[in-house]
Design a protein around this motif. Structure first.
Motif, PDB file in Angstrom:
ATOM      1  N   ASP A  17       0.754  -0.823  -0.050  1.00  0.00           N
ATOM      2  CA  ASP A  17       0.043  -0.503   0.218  1.00  0.00           C
ATOM      3  C   ASP A  17       1.162   1.415   0.170  1.00  0.00           C
ATOM      4  N   ALA A  39      -1.859  -6.076  13.299  1.00  0.00           N
ATOM      5  CA  ALA A  39      -3.369  -5.538  12.429  1.00  0.00           C
ATOM      6  C   ALA A  39      -4.037  -7.128  11.956  1.00  0.00           C
ATOM      7  N   ARG A  42      -5.626  -9.280  15.000  1.00  0.00           N
ATOM      8  CA  ARG A  42      -6.335  -8.177  15.985  1.00  0.00           C
ATOM      9  C   ARG A  42      -7.663  -9.448  14.564  1.00  0.00           C
ATOM     10  N   ALA A  43      -7.405  -9.465  12.753  1.00  0.00           N
ATOM     11  CA  ALA A  43      -8.094  -9.435  12.323  1.00  0.00           C
ATOM     12  C   ALA A  43      -8.033 -10.602  12.351  1.00  0.00           C
ATOM     13  N   ILE A  48     -11.045  -6.943  13.836  1.00  0.00           N
ATOM     14  CA  ILE A  48     -11.524  -6.020  12.650  1.00  0.00           C
ATOM     15  C   ILE A  48     -11.792  -6.992  11.856  1.00  0.00           C
ATOM     16  N   PRO A  49     -12.094  -6.374  10.952  1.00  0.00           N
ATOM     17  CA  PRO A  49     -12.757  -7.722   9.633  1.00  0.00           C
ATOM     18  C   PRO A  49     -11.329  -7.484   8.675  1.00  0.00           C
ATOM     19  N   GLU A  51     -11.209  -7.004   5.725  1.00  0.00           N
ATOM     20  CA  GLU A  51     -10.461  -5.786   4.945  1.00  0.00           C
ATOM     21  C   GLU A  51     -10.243  -4.083   5.208  1.00  0.00           C
ATOM     22  N   SER A  52      -9.947  -4.280   6.262  1.00  0.00           N
ATOM     23  CA  SER A  52      -9.321  -3.086   7.253  1.00  0.00           C
ATOM     24  C   SER A  52      -8.294  -3.449   8.313  1.00  0.00           C
ATOM     25  N   ILE A  53      -7.977  -4.230   7.234  1.00  0.00           N
ATOM     26  CA  ILE A  53      -5.845  -4.513   7.827  1.00  0.00           C
ATOM     27  C   ILE A  53      -5.466  -3.399   7.483  1.00  0.00           C
ATOM     28  N   GLU A  55      -6.194  -0.362   6.873  1.00  0.00           N
ATOM     29  CA  GLU A  55      -6.434   1.332   7.895  1.00  0.00           C
ATOM     30  C   GLU A  55      -6.117   0.973   8.912  1.00  0.00           C
ATOM     31  N   ALA A  56      -5.843  -0.485   9.508  1.00  0.00           N
ATOM     32  CA  ALA A  56      -5.264  -0.430  10.642  1.00  0.00           C
ATOM     33  C   ALA A  56      -4.729   0.012  10.978  1.00  0.00           C
ATOM     34  N   ASP A  59      -2.954   3.517  10.774  1.00  0.00           N
ATOM     35  CA  ASP A  59      -3.760   3.963  11.763  1.00  0.00           C
ATOM     36  C   ASP A  59      -2.441   3.539  13.152  1.00  0.00           C
TER      37      ASP A  59
END
Length: 432
Positions: A17, A39, A42-43, A48-49, A51-53, A55-56, A59
């Motif tokens: 990314d 991240a 966490r998934a 978290i889902p 698809e949010s990895i 972004e997590a 952040d």
């Protein structure tokens, strides 16, 4: 049903990314990869889902490659050791940035030859205390005492010191142990609470290297007490070394009982040691002042190389001495009457946001082993106690203190320009 963990992207795919690629260039691959792996974990646990990895991970990225973070000091302790002691002035910060790359720390640009290390900082230090015959800088005040003991008494000679001045300087380090490790012998005189000139005089012999006068720094002994000043010791026929600790170069009207370098020299001290990152308001450094021949011996001792400061410290010290008033001295002489007005305004704004905030009068302290017992009138914003921890966890962290089950944000250690930052931090903490 398909296990959602099967949708967790590979680490290399996440790292591709653009935001994370840019972060690698800024803070390095290991820290970025850790944020990605955390991240992903966490998934896997369902926090978290998948698809949010990305972004997590973005952040969670630290702002800097170092774990040290800028903190707002709202404790009311001007020189807070745990918060890095004196914050540098803008001039010193600018000087550090200028010296961070390739610089002329030991190079004469005019002649193209090697030059004395840190000449500018030493010249500024000598100008600040013109009565000193010589000056030198090492990495902290303990190092300054260590160098003095090594150079003058490291051959097993004696250092005469009052029993009431065998102090512990923090984190378990004690002055007598520091001196003893140099090979010097300690000759303790007097009692814990009382010491007289005759106690010192009776201890002087052919093995005496010097008499050491240590400022207690962070405690007071009151009641049936007696101590001997530098002026009373100056006639003993041996060098007097005074540790003034807190870094006060000249007498200060708000700190009449705090020893200072200029006075100690005027009273007959052969050498004076002090800290650079306390009341002077500069970087961590051990400052040495005194007779030119003794300072020369210190500078040429083999241990001086191991205790020398780096180019960043030299740059910050020179800018502190030559530049505008640093934050700590400025806080010390700042208007105390303005503080309560600031506290009233800040508390009023916070109440408008539904936060229980009230202005209170309080007292600040110098801290950092300086001016024990001196209390400075101050003002604070009083909040519910839960804000103490919540504010520390915010961005930026705001460190206050808890008093009588209330969180106090003392404004004597907060620049007025940061009041809006404090208000925003409190509002953010209120919803966490």
């Amino acid at each position: 049903m398909t296990d959602p963990r099967r949708h967790i992207p590979r680490t290399d795919a996440v790292l591709a990314d653009p935001r994370l690629v840019k972060a690698v260039a800024r803070i390095g691959y290991p820290l970025v990869k850790k944020a990605v792996v955390d991240a992903q974990q966490r998934a896997r646990t369902g926090e978290i889902p998948p698809e949010s990895i990305v972004e997590a991970a973005v952040d969670a990225l630290p702002r800097h490659a170092s774990g040290l973070r800028p903190v707002l000091n709202a404790t009311g302790i001007l020189v807070h050791t745990n918060l890095g002691r004196a914050p540098l002035s803008a001039a010193a910060v600018d000087a550090v940035a200028a010296a961070a790359g390739v610089t002329n720390v030991e190079f004469d640009l005019r002649t193209g030859q090697r030059a004395p290390r840190g000449r500018g900082a030493l010249e500024a230090l000598a100008a600040a205390v013109p009565t000193a015959g010589g000056v030198h800088v090492v990495n902290n005040n303990a190092a300054a005492l260590l160098l003095v003991a090594l150079a003058l008494a490291g051959d097993g000679r004696e250092i005469v010191i009052s029993r009431g001045e065998l102090v512990e300087i923090g984190d378990g380090f004690r002055i007598p142990e520091l001196l003893a490790c140099t090979g010097a012998k300690l000759r303790e005189v007097g009692a814990t609470n009382r010491c007289r000139p005759d106690d010192y005089a009776d201890a002087i012999n052919e093995r005496t290297a010097f008499v050491l006068k240590v400022h207690p720094s962070n405690f007071l002994v009151s009641g049936f007490t007696r101590e001997v000043g530098v002026s009373e010791l100056a006639g003993l026929g041996v060098p007097i070394v005074a540790d003034v600790g807190s870094g006060l170069l000249r007498p200060h009207p708000l700190l009449p009982d705090e020893p200072d370098v200029a006075t100690a020299l005027a009273e007959g001290a052969a050498l004076v040691t002090a800290s650079g990152d306390k009341l002077l308001g500069g970087p961590q450094a051990g400052l040495l002042f005194g007779a030119a021949d003794l300072v020369h011996r210190l500078r040429r001792h083999p241990a001086a190389r191991a205790l020398r400061v780096d180019k960043l410290t030299l740059a910050a010290l020179e800018a502190t001495l030559r530049g505008p008033l640093p934050p700590v001295p400025a806080m010390l002489i700042g208007s105390r009457s303005d503080l309560f007005g600031r506290a009233e305004k800040l508390a009023s704004e916070l109440r408008e946001s539904g936060i229980s905030a009230v202005p209170v009068q309080t007292e600040a302290a110098v801290g950092g082993g300086g001016a024990p017992g001196v209390r400075l009138p101050s003002a604070a914003v009083s909040l519910p106690a839960r804000f103490t921890a919540a504010l520390r966890a915010g961005e930026p962290p705001v460190v206050g203190r808890t008093d009588k089950d209330r969180c106090l944000l003392d404004l004597s250690t907060v620049d007025a320009a940061q009041d809006k930052v404090v208000a925003a931090a409190v509002r953010a903490a209120a919803v966490t």
